[in-house]
Design a protein around this motif. Sequence first.
Motif, PDB file in Angstrom:
ATOM      1  N   GLY A  84       0.801  -1.225   0.000  1.00  0.00           N
ATOM      2  CA  GLY A  84       0.000   0.000   0.000  1.00  0.00           C
ATOM      3  C   GLY A  84       0.828   1.266   0.000  1.00  0.00           C
ATOM      4  N   ARG A  85       2.165   1.128   0.089  1.00  0.00           N
ATOM      5  CA  ARG A  85       3.036   2.313   0.066  1.00  0.00           C
ATOM      6  C   ARG A  85       3.573   2.582  -1.329  1.00  0.00           C
ATOM      7  NH1 ARG A  85       5.635  -1.177   4.566  1.00  0.00           N
ATOM      8  NH2 ARG A  85       5.099  -2.497   2.817  1.00  0.00           N
ATOM      9  N   ASN A  86       3.157   1.719  -2.275  1.00  0.00           N
ATOM     10  CA  ASN A  86       3.611   1.822  -3.659  1.00  0.00           C
ATOM     11  C   ASN A  86       2.448   2.348  -4.515  1.00  0.00           C
ATOM     12  OD1 ASN A  86       4.224   1.318  -6.345  1.00  0.00           O
ATOM     13  ND2 ASN A  86       5.328  -0.575  -5.913  1.00  0.00           N
ATOM     14  N   PHE A  87       2.508   3.630  -4.866  1.00  0.00           N
ATOM     15  CA  PHE A  87       1.421   4.275  -5.598  1.00  0.00           C
ATOM     16  C   PHE A  87       1.031   3.484  -6.853  1.00  0.00           C
ATOM     17  CE2 PHE A  87       0.005   6.971  -9.072  1.00  0.00           C
ATOM     18  CZ  PHE A  87      -1.047   7.680  -8.518  1.00  0.00           C
ATOM     19  N   ASP A  88       2.025   3.096  -7.652  1.00  0.00           N
ATOM     20  CA  ASP A  88       1.720   2.409  -8.918  1.00  0.00           C
ATOM     21  C   ASP A  88       1.029   1.073  -8.686  1.00  0.00           C
ATOM     22  OD1 ASP A  88       2.593   4.356 -10.707  1.00  0.00           O
ATOM     23  OD2 ASP A  88       4.680   3.725 -10.483  1.00  0.00           O
ATOM     24  N   ALA A  89       1.508   0.331  -7.672  1.00  0.00           N
ATOM     25  CA  ALA A  89       0.898  -0.978  -7.390  1.00  0.00           C
ATOM     26  C   ALA A  89      -0.549  -0.793  -6.949  1.00  0.00           C
ATOM     27  CB  ALA A  89       1.690  -1.701  -6.301  1.00  0.00           C
ATOM     28  N   VAL A  90      -0.783   0.217  -6.126  1.00  0.00           N
ATOM     29  CA  VAL A  90      -2.152   0.471  -5.650  1.00  0.00           C
ATOM     30  C   VAL A  90      -3.040   0.865  -6.831  1.00  0.00           C
ATOM     31  CG1 VAL A  90      -3.612   1.905  -4.162  1.00  0.00           C
ATOM     32  CG2 VAL A  90      -1.369   1.159  -3.341  1.00  0.00           C
ATOM     33  N   ALA A  91      -2.545   1.798  -7.647  1.00  0.00           N
ATOM     34  CA  ALA A  91      -3.351   2.287  -8.777  1.00  0.00           C
ATOM     35  C   ALA A  91      -3.663   1.154  -9.761  1.00  0.00           C
ATOM     36  CB  ALA A  91      -2.623   3.435  -9.480  1.00  0.00           C
ATOM     37  N   GLN A  92      -2.676   0.313 -10.037  1.00  0.00           N
ATOM     38  CA  GLN A  92      -2.870  -0.806 -10.977  1.00  0.00           C
ATOM     39  C   GLN A  92      -3.948  -1.762 -10.461  1.00  0.00           C
ATOM     40  OE1 GLN A  92      -1.429  -1.349 -14.074  1.00  0.00           O
ATOM     41  NE2 GLN A  92      -2.925  -3.019 -14.149  1.00  0.00           N
ATOM     42  N   THR A  93      -3.816  -2.152  -9.204  1.00  0.00           N
ATOM     43  CA  THR A  93      -4.757  -3.112  -8.625  1.00  0.00           C
ATOM     44  C   THR A  93      -6.148  -2.488  -8.499  1.00  0.00           C
ATOM     45  OG1 THR A  93      -2.924  -4.025  -7.377  1.00  0.00           O
ATOM     46  CG2 THR A  93      -5.118  -4.643  -6.640  1.00  0.00           C
ATOM     47  N   ALA A  94      -6.191  -1.233  -8.065  1.00  0.00           N
ATOM     48  CA  ALA A  94      -7.486  -0.558  -7.919  1.00  0.00           C
ATOM     49  C   ALA A  94      -8.167  -0.411  -9.270  1.00  0.00           C
ATOM     50  CB  ALA A  94      -7.296   0.806  -7.263  1.00  0.00           C
ATOM     51  N   SER A  95      -7.374  -0.123 -10.290  1.00  0.00           N
ATOM     52  CA  SER A  95      -7.940   0.049 -11.629  1.00  0.00           C
ATOM     53  C   SER A  95      -8.642  -1.234 -12.085  1.00  0.00           C
ATOM     54  CB  SER A  95      -6.811   0.439 -12.583  1.00  0.00           C
ATOM     55  OG  SER A  95      -7.205   0.265 -13.895  1.00  0.00           O
ATOM     56  N   GLU A  96      -7.999  -2.371 -11.862  1.00  0.00           N
ATOM     57  CA  GLU A  96      -8.618  -3.653 -12.256  1.00  0.00           C
ATOM     58  C   GLU A  96      -9.894  -3.898 -11.457  1.00  0.00           C
ATOM     59  OE1 GLU A  96      -5.431  -6.511 -11.795  1.00  0.00           O
ATOM     60  OE2 GLU A  96      -4.185  -5.367 -13.196  1.00  0.00           O
ATOM     61  N   ALA A  97      -9.842  -3.606 -10.158  1.00  0.00           N
ATOM     62  CA  ALA A  97     -11.014  -3.844  -9.301  1.00  0.00           C
ATOM     63  C   ALA A  97     -12.174  -2.913  -9.680  1.00  0.00           C
ATOM     64  CB  ALA A  97     -10.632  -3.636  -7.841  1.00  0.00           C
ATOM     65  N   VAL A  98     -11.843  -1.649  -9.969  1.00  0.00           N
ATOM     66  CA  VAL A  98     -12.882  -0.669 -10.315  1.00  0.00           C
ATOM     67  C   VAL A  98     -13.521  -1.049 -11.658  1.00  0.00           C
ATOM     68  CG1 VAL A  98     -13.232   1.755 -11.005  1.00  0.00           C
ATOM     69  CG2 VAL A  98     -11.926   1.218  -8.934  1.00  0.00           C
ATOM     70  N   GLU A  99     -12.702  -1.454 -12.621  1.00  0.00           N
ATOM     71  CA  GLU A  99     -13.255  -1.835 -13.929  1.00  0.00           C
ATOM     72  C   GLU A  99     -14.133  -3.073 -13.816  1.00  0.00           C
ATOM     73  OE1 GLU A  99     -13.543   0.178 -16.324  1.00  0.00           O
ATOM     74  OE2 GLU A  99     -12.365   1.476 -15.038  1.00  0.00           O
ATOM     75  N   ARG A 100     -13.671  -4.022 -13.013  1.00  0.00           N
ATOM     76  CA  ARG A 100     -14.445  -5.244 -12.784  1.00  0.00           C
ATOM     77  C   ARG A 100     -15.807  -4.885 -12.178  1.00  0.00           C
ATOM     78  NH1 ARG A 100     -14.359 -10.616 -11.111  1.00  0.00           N
ATOM     79  NH2 ARG A 100     -15.471 -10.815  -9.140  1.00  0.00           N
ATOM     80  N   ALA A 101     -15.791  -3.996 -11.183  1.00  0.00           N
ATOM     81  CA  ALA A 101     -17.040  -3.580 -10.535  1.00  0.00           C
ATOM     82  C   ALA A 101     -17.939  -2.856 -11.531  1.00  0.00           C
ATOM     83  CB  ALA A 101     -16.720  -2.676  -9.346  1.00  0.00           C
ATOM     84  N   ARG A 102     -17.321  -1.984 -12.349  1.00  0.00           N
ATOM     85  CA  ARG A 102     -18.112  -1.157 -13.272  1.00  0.00           C
ATOM     86  C   ARG A 102     -18.771  -1.989 -14.371  1.00  0.00           C
ATOM     87  NH1 ARG A 102     -17.329   4.085 -12.582  1.00  0.00           N
ATOM     88  NH2 ARG A 102     -15.075   4.179 -12.426  1.00  0.00           N
ATOM     89  N   ARG A 103     -18.103  -3.084 -14.781  1.00  0.00           N
ATOM     90  CA  ARG A 103     -18.726  -3.882 -15.854  1.00  0.00           C
ATOM     91  C   ARG A 103     -19.695  -4.935 -15.309  1.00  0.00           C
ATOM     92  NH1 ARG A 103     -13.177  -5.789 -16.316  1.00  0.00           N
ATOM     93  NH2 ARG A 103     -13.178  -7.857 -15.373  1.00  0.00           N
ATOM     94  N   GLY A 104     -19.913  -4.907 -13.985  1.00  0.00           N
ATOM     95  CA  GLY A 104     -20.946  -5.783 -13.424  1.00  0.00           C
ATOM     96  C   GLY A 104     -20.451  -7.130 -12.951  1.00  0.00           C
ATOM     97  N   ASP A 105     -19.123  -7.285 -12.808  1.00  0.00           N
ATOM     98  CA  ASP A 105     -18.582  -8.585 -12.389  1.00  0.00           C
ATOM     99  C   ASP A 105     -18.422  -8.712 -10.881  1.00  0.00           C
ATOM    100  OD1 ASP A 105     -18.573  -9.449 -14.961  1.00  0.00           O
ATOM    101  OD2 ASP A 105     -16.440  -9.089 -15.330  1.00  0.00           O
ATOM    102  N   GLY A 106     -18.761  -7.657 -10.155  1.00  0.00           N
ATOM    103  CA  GLY A 106     -18.808  -7.777  -8.703  1.00  0.00           C
ATOM    104  C   GLY A 106     -17.624  -7.194  -7.952  1.00  0.00           C
ATOM    105  N   PRO A 107     -17.593  -7.458  -6.637  1.00  0.00           N
ATOM    106  CA  PRO A 107     -16.637  -6.800  -5.738  1.00  0.00           C
ATOM    107  C   PRO A 107     -15.249  -7.436  -5.741  1.00  0.00           C
ATOM    108  CG  PRO A 107     -18.020  -8.291  -4.489  1.00  0.00           C
ATOM    109  CD  PRO A 107     -18.513  -8.361  -5.908  1.00  0.00           C
ATOM    110  N   THR A 108     -14.279  -6.677  -5.221  1.00  0.00           N
ATOM    111  CA  THR A 108     -12.908  -7.160  -5.003  1.00  0.00           C
ATOM    112  C   THR A 108     -12.486  -6.704  -3.615  1.00  0.00           C
ATOM    113  OG1 THR A 108     -12.383  -6.887  -7.360  1.00  0.00           O
ATOM    114  CG2 THR A 108     -10.507  -7.040  -5.853  1.00  0.00           C
ATOM    115  N   LEU A 109     -11.705  -7.549  -2.940  1.00  0.00           N
ATOM    116  CA  LEU A 109     -11.100  -7.161  -1.659  1.00  0.00           C
ATOM    117  C   LEU A 109      -9.613  -6.912  -1.895  1.00  0.00           C
ATOM    118  CD1 LEU A 109     -11.165  -6.833   1.465  1.00  0.00           C
ATOM    119  CD2 LEU A 109     -10.700  -9.301   1.612  1.00  0.00           C
ATOM    120  N   ILE A 110      -9.178  -5.680  -1.639  1.00  0.00           N
ATOM    121  CA  ILE A 110      -7.758  -5.337  -1.782  1.00  0.00           C
ATOM    122  C   ILE A 110      -7.182  -5.122  -0.380  1.00  0.00           C
ATOM    123  CG2 ILE A 110      -6.098  -3.634  -2.663  1.00  0.00           C
ATOM    124  CD1 ILE A 110      -8.193  -2.888  -4.817  1.00  0.00           C
TER     125      ILE A 110
END
Length: 318
Positions: free
Chosen positions: A207-233
């Motif tokens: 969580g101290r690595n901006f790029d790693a957080v942004a990359q993982t969050a981006s995948e989770a947000v896109e997954r949520a937005r297309r209707g595939d459900g939640p992610t736990l990060i």
Amino acid sequence: MDISADKKIDALRRMWLIRFFEEAAIRLYGERHYRGSTHPYIAQEATALGVCAVLQPKDLVLATYRGHGAAIAKGVDPRRMMAELLGKATGLCGGKGGSMHMSQVDLGFVGSNAIVSGHIGIAGGMALAHQLDNDGVVTVCFFGDGASCEGVFYETLNMAQLWKLPLVLVVENNEYAISTHYTQSISVPFISQRAQGFGLPGVTIDGRNFDAVAQTASEAVERARRGDGPTLIEAKTVRWSRHSAVAAGGAGSAAADRWKETDPIPRFRAELISAGVLDEAEAVELEQAARVEIEGAVEFALASPYPELSALTEDIYA
Ligand SMILES: Cc1ncc(C[n+]2csc(CCOP(=O)(O)OP(=O)(O)O)c2C)c(N)n1
């Protein structure tokens, strides 16, 4: 996921805003400018910024009492936050919320919450409402390792996965719930493993690595937005020396200053310089501008009036 240079510079600027805001909040608390408490987000800045960098303005964020960082990351004005902290009429919520109850709904910052894990169920409900509205809004909920031991966390994981809700759950594992180390309260090595029991993806990142957080969050947000459900990060961080400005949960040893070794801000600053996104002089200027902005926020808050007595009966639901 491609984050522009401008957005990265703005993320670094906001990390400094959070850091200086929190340092000022601790100082003002010590000088008795306000009562109650405050829970610094120091050392966790890269997590809020990494997640919020991939959100759209319409997306929603819910945070804990350690929520000043998420608010600034979502775009809330530090001046009005500082005034809120001091209980002033110019505060974000008219001075009635204080440190732990800040909210600016038009920016998608639903708010911070003093009840450990109480907002996880609320986030699930908001995600359900937006799924029913079919408006593409994603709800993000930040909470701590201690909160992931509360029942509502499991209930929300279950229903969110069952109904494929547009929800991203970000557990900020800063290792401590006040004075309890997570290895004393959590039966698995990684909190992200708890997602497996409910059939949703769970991932642990630095969580101290901006790029790693942004990359993982981006995948989770896109997954949520297309209707595939939640992610736990699970974003791993190291908590600042104490649980709050009141010294509870102080590690009281060399461990207290361990966060400095993994401080996300110098790390992100160095990464941006080595990538040529900004140079040393620009970084110094950016940091100084953030410092001046927070000093201005403190002056604004100190000079602001307290609410009128008549405001006592406003904003009341009956
Ligand atoms: C329901 C509830 N139980 C207990 C508390 C007291 N309390 C405040 S913060 C806290 C620790 C929570 O730790 P964690 O979830 O790991 O978050 P962190 O403070 O580390 O960000 C506790 C027990 C509370 N506010 N609400």
